[in-house]
Write a protein that holds these residues in place. Structure first.
Motif, PDB file in Angstrom:
ATOM      1  N   GLU A 133     -12.513  40.561  56.082  1.00 28.57           N
ATOM      2  CA  GLU A 133     -13.209  41.853  55.997  1.00 28.57           C
ATOM      3  C   GLU A 133     -14.713  41.649  55.804  1.00 28.57           C
ATOM      4  N   GLN A 134     -15.081  40.747  54.903  1.00 27.81           N
ATOM      5  CA  GLN A 134     -16.503  40.474  54.658  1.00 27.81           C
ATOM      6  C   GLN A 134     -17.177  39.917  55.908  1.00 27.81           C
ATOM      7  N   GLU A 135     -16.494  39.025  56.620  1.00 28.04           N
ATOM      8  CA  GLU A 135     -17.074  38.431  57.823  1.00 28.04           C
ATOM      9  C   GLU A 135     -17.224  39.479  58.926  1.00 28.04           C
ATOM     10  N   LEU A 136     -16.227  40.328  59.090  1.00 27.53           N
ATOM     11  CA  LEU A 136     -16.317  41.376  60.114  1.00 27.53           C
ATOM     12  C   LEU A 136     -17.424  42.364  59.770  1.00 27.53           C
ATOM     13  N   GLU A 137     -17.564  42.721  58.503  1.00 24.61           N
ATOM     14  CA  GLU A 137     -18.657  43.612  58.089  1.00 24.61           C
ATOM     15  C   GLU A 137     -20.016  42.963  58.326  1.00 24.61           C
ATOM     16  N   ARG A 138     -20.111  41.654  58.079  1.00 25.80           N
ATOM     17  CA  ARG A 138     -21.367  40.943  58.329  1.00 25.80           C
ATOM     18  C   ARG A 138     -21.722  40.999  59.818  1.00 25.80           C
ATOM     19  N   ILE A 139     -20.737  40.792  60.669  1.00 26.44           N
ATOM     20  CA  ILE A 139     -20.979  40.808  62.116  1.00 26.44           C
ATOM     21  C   ILE A 139     -21.359  42.207  62.581  1.00 26.44           C
ATOM     22  N   VAL A 140     -20.651  43.224  62.105  1.00 23.19           N
ATOM     23  CA  VAL A 140     -20.963  44.607  62.493  1.00 23.19           C
ATOM     24  C   VAL A 140     -22.375  44.975  62.048  1.00 23.19           C
ATOM     25  N   SER A 141     -22.803  44.475  60.894  1.00 18.62           N
ATOM     26  CA  SER A 141     -24.149  44.800  60.403  1.00 18.62           C
ATOM     27  C   SER A 141     -25.244  44.184  61.276  1.00 18.62           C
ATOM     28  N   LEU A 142     -24.909  43.164  62.070  1.00 14.90           N
ATOM     29  CA  LEU A 142     -25.884  42.566  62.980  1.00 14.90           C
ATOM     30  C   LEU A 142     -26.243  43.516  64.127  1.00 14.90           C
ATOM     31  N   ARG A 143     -25.342  44.439  64.425  1.00 17.30           N
ATOM     32  CA  ARG A 143     -25.501  45.410  65.508  1.00 17.30           C
ATOM     33  C   ARG A 143     -25.743  44.706  66.838  1.00 17.30           C
ATOM     34  N   CYS A 144     -25.371  45.359  67.895  1.00 17.08           N
ATOM     35  CA  CYS A 144     -25.581  44.806  69.234  1.00 17.08           C
ATOM     36  C   CYS A 144     -27.060  44.847  69.583  1.00 17.08           C
ATOM     37  N   LYS A 145     -27.599  43.681  69.873  1.00 11.07           N
ATOM     38  CA  LYS A 145     -29.007  43.572  70.278  1.00 11.07           C
ATOM     39  C   LYS A 145     -29.066  42.651  71.482  1.00 11.07           C
ATOM     40  N   GLY A 146     -29.766  43.069  72.475  1.00 12.28           N
ATOM     41  CA  GLY A 146     -29.896  42.268  73.682  1.00 12.28           C
ATOM     42  C   GLY A 146     -30.599  43.078  74.751  1.00 12.28           C
ATOM     43  N   ASN A 147     -30.468  42.632  75.984  1.00 11.08           N
ATOM     44  CA  ASN A 147     -31.094  43.368  77.084  1.00 11.08           C
ATOM     45  C   ASN A 147     -30.071  44.285  77.748  1.00 11.08           C
ATOM     46  N   ASP A 148     -30.506  45.037  78.759  1.00 11.71           N
ATOM     47  CA  ASP A 148     -29.608  45.993  79.415  1.00 11.71           C
ATOM     48  C   ASP A 148     -28.442  45.307  80.117  1.00 11.71           C
ATOM     49  N   ALA A 149     -28.657  44.101  80.619  1.00 15.03           N
ATOM     50  CA  ALA A 149     -27.588  43.382  81.312  1.00 15.03           C
ATOM     51  C   ALA A 149     -26.534  42.878  80.333  1.00 15.03           C
ATOM     52  N   SER A 150     -26.955  42.537  79.123  1.00 20.53           N
ATOM     53  CA  SER A 150     -26.028  42.024  78.110  1.00 20.53           C
ATOM     54  C   SER A 150     -26.437  42.576  76.750  1.00 20.53           C
ATOM     55  N   PRO A 151     -26.076  43.839  76.475  1.00 18.23           N
ATOM     56  CA  PRO A 151     -26.566  44.494  75.264  1.00 18.23           C
ATOM     57  C   PRO A 151     -26.047  43.915  73.955  1.00 18.23           C
TER      58      PRO A 151
END
Length: 155
Positions: free
Chosen positions: A39-57
Motif C-alpha cells: 500500500e505504501q509503495e503504491l501510494e508513493r508511485i501514485v504521488s509521482l503522478r504521470c509526467k512525460g510528453n504527449d507521446a508517452s504521458p
C-alpha cells in the motif's frame, strides 16, 4: 495410570492447538505487514503522478517497470531499506517488485484492456498505465507467499 494417560493426551492436544494458532498468527502478521508495504509503495508511485510528453504521458511511471528492492520490517513496526546488522533485533525481509504495463510481457492485456474504446474514443497506447506492486516473503517450511495491489494511472 489411565487418568494420567488421558490427562497427557489432553495436554498434548492443547499444545498442538497452541502451536498451530501461533503459526497462523505469524502468517497473518506477515501478510498484514506485506499489505502495508504494498500500500505504501503504491501510494508513493501514485504521488509521482504521470509526467512525460504527449507521446508517452506516463514515462516517469513506466521507468519504474521491473524495479525490485528489499525492505525489512521490525517487530516495533519500523520499515527499513537497510539490512539489519548481525545480532540486531530480528526483522522480516520482504521483496517489493513493481510491474508497469505497457510494455506488456507475455502478451497479457489486462481486463478491461488498456487500449480500448471508451465513449466512442479510442484510448491511445501509453495514455493509461497499469501499475502492480507485489510484495513477497519467505516463511520457514512454507512456499514463498505474496501480496499484490494494482491501480491504473493516466495524465
Amino acid at each position: 495410570m489411565a487418568t494420567a494417560a488421558v490427562l497427557m493426551v489432553g495436554i498434548l492436544g492443547v499444545l498442538i492447538v497452541l502451536v498451530a494458532a501461533s503459526r497462523q498468527n505469524r502468517r497473518n502478521n506477515n501478510q498484514t505487514q506485506a499489505s502495508l508495504i504494498a500500500e505504501q509503495e503504491l501510494e508513493r508511485i501514485v504521488s509521482l503522478r504521470c509526467k512525460g510528453n504527449d507521446a508517452s504521458p506516463c514515462s516517469n511511471i513506466q521507468a519504474l517497470d521491473d524495479s525490485v528492492r528489499r525492505v525489512w520490517w521490525s517487530a516495533n513496526g519500523d520499515m527499513s531499506e537497510v539490512a539489519p546488522a548481525p545480532g540486531a533485533t530480528p526483522q522480516m525481509e520482504y521483496t517489493v517488485a513493481v510491474d508497469v504495463d505497457p510494455p506488456y510481457e507475455g502478451g497479457e492485456q489486462g481486463v478491461p484492456s488498456l487500449t480500448r474504446t471508451e465513449a466512442g474514443i479510442s484510448l491511445p497506447a501509453g495514455m493509461i498505465v497499469n501499475v502492480r506492486v507485489t510484495v513477497s516473503w519467505a516463511e520457514p517450511s512454507a512456499p514463498r507467499r505474496a501480496v499484490a495491489l494494482q491501480t491504473r494511472m493516466s495524465r
